[in-house]
Each structure stands twice: as C-alpha cells, then as structure tokens.
Design an enzyme around this catalytic site. Structure first.
Site: not given
Length: 259
Positions: A50, A91
């Site tokens: 991701s 993230k």
C-alpha cells in the site's frame, strides 16, 4: 643502548598508546551508535504494497519513536487503529487537524483548496482511485493515505466511520526514516506540503549520525588493533641483521652445505 634504538622504542611506546586510545574510542563510538539507535529507532516489516513505490511489501523499515504531537503533513508514520485492524500500519499523513482534504482536481489531492503535487505516487497514477469528498480533519486527528492509492486500506475507505476516516495523533507510534532492507536508505523528505500553513514533513532523525558513529568506530577499532602487528613487522624488517638479513644468510649456508 644506541640513540637509534632508544628513539625506536620511544616511537613504539607512543604508537602503542595511540593505538590503545583509538581502540577505546572506536569501541565507544561503535557500541554507542548501536545503543543510541536501539533507543531511538524500532524496526517494522511492512506487510503490504500500500506504500509502493516508496516502501514495498515485505520491506524492513526503521522508524523513529516520536510523540503523536510531532507528526506533520507528508510524514510516513507507523500507527495502530483498532477499527482498522489490530496490526501496526504504515501510511502517509496528508492532513492534520483543521485541514480540508479532497480529491481530485486535475487528478491531484487538494488540502485547504491547494493542489498538492505528490512526486512519491506511482507514475501516472491519480491522487485517488475514486473521488474523495471534502473532509475536514478534526483537531487532534490525522488523515492518512497510502502512496499506492488504488489498493490502500486508508482514510479514504473509512470515510463512513464515526471519525470520517481520521486517526488520533496518539495512535502514532513512530515515523519512518529509512528502508533498512532492501538497502534503499533514507526516505526523501517530501516538499509537497511546504506551501501550506505549518509546512510539510519533518526532517529525518539522527539515523545518519548513528550510522556514521558505528562506521567510524569500526575503522578506529580495526586500525588500532592492526597497529601492533604492523609495527612489529616493520621494526624486524628495518633492524640491521633482522629477519630479512637472517633469511638471506641462512639461504646461503644451506646451499653451500648441499653443494
């Protein structure tokens, strides 16, 4: 005892002293760099892609332990959010308390109406796989996205949650400074958010200094430890009637005996 011999012995004692100092200092730097790093940094393995291409699946990263209040836009952080899953996640922070985040305008993310050019995204990829409605980040919370926007389970897929996809600052455990394996090195500090009030990402932590201390320490230890054998070998070679001379003399006698 000749003056030359006394001088050689004096130089030998000085060299031995300096060698010992180098080894001692090298040990302090070498071990100190590792201990310092262990206190400041924590390794994590990133399980998914991701954050590709910045961080790949299975990469081992080094993250500096920080307080959530120190997080800034653009930082790549490690956090835990129970409603997203029980494992640490990695993230990028794109919005902080008070920011209005939306996508997409000309394929770009906007923060407080300003289009953000994000050089860390995969080439040719828009800032979001689908439209991202304008979301105001509550104070004390963060809005986070993966760099691989099409497959990242991030704030964009949790907009229907009670907190509208945001995460409390207290959930942040560390900020990623480097990819340790494979050896990609330090993450580049992004300037994408520098034009916003409060600026963008923080400067990297002391990892470079810690690595330098370990490397310099290793060089001093090896150099200091090698001095003694090298010095003794040099003195034997340079001494009149020393090893080289003796070797040549012994060789002549052996040949004469055989003849």
């Amino acid at each position: 005892m000749s003056t030359t011999r006394r001088t050689d012995e004096g130089h030998g004692r000085l060299g031995s002293t300096l060698s010992g100092v180098a080894v001692a200092l090298g040990c302090v730097l070498f071990l100190g760099g590792f201990v310092w790093g262990a206190f400041v940094y924590q390794p994590y393995t990133v399980p998914t892609s991701s954050m590709s291409p910045t961080i790949g699946a299975g990469d081992r990263v080094l993250a500096q332990r920080i307080d959530g209040d120190d997080v800034r836009r653009g930082d790549v952080v490690v956090f835990r959010q129970q409603t997203w899953g029980d494992l640490p996640m990695v993230k990028r922070v794109v919005g902080v308390g008070g920011d209005k985040v939306a996508c997409c305008t000309n394929g770009r993310l906007t923060v407080n109406g300003k289009q953000i050019e994000e050089p860390y995204l995969p080439e040719g990829e828009d800032a979001a796989a689908t439209g991202l409605p304008a979301t105001t980040v509550p104070e004390g919370r963060l809005f986070l996205l993966g760099d691989e926007r099409s497959g990242s389970m991030d704030s964009s897929v949790h907009l229907e949650d009670a907190d509208h996809g945001t995460v409390p600052r207290s959930a942040v455990k560390a900020r990623v400074d480097a990819v340790a394996w494979p050896l990609d090195g330090m993450l580049d500090r992004t300037t994408a958010f520098d034009g916003l009030p409060g600026g963008g990402g923080a400067d990297p932590g002391p990892l470079r200094l810690q690595v330098a201390a370990v490397v310099v320490g290793a060089v001093l230890v090896l150099g200091g430890a090698a001095y003694g054998p090298i010095a003794r070998r040099t003195r034997r070679r340079d001494r009149p009637g020393g090893a080289d001379a003796g070797g040549r003399s012994g060789g002549t006698t052996e040949v004469a005996g055989v003849g």
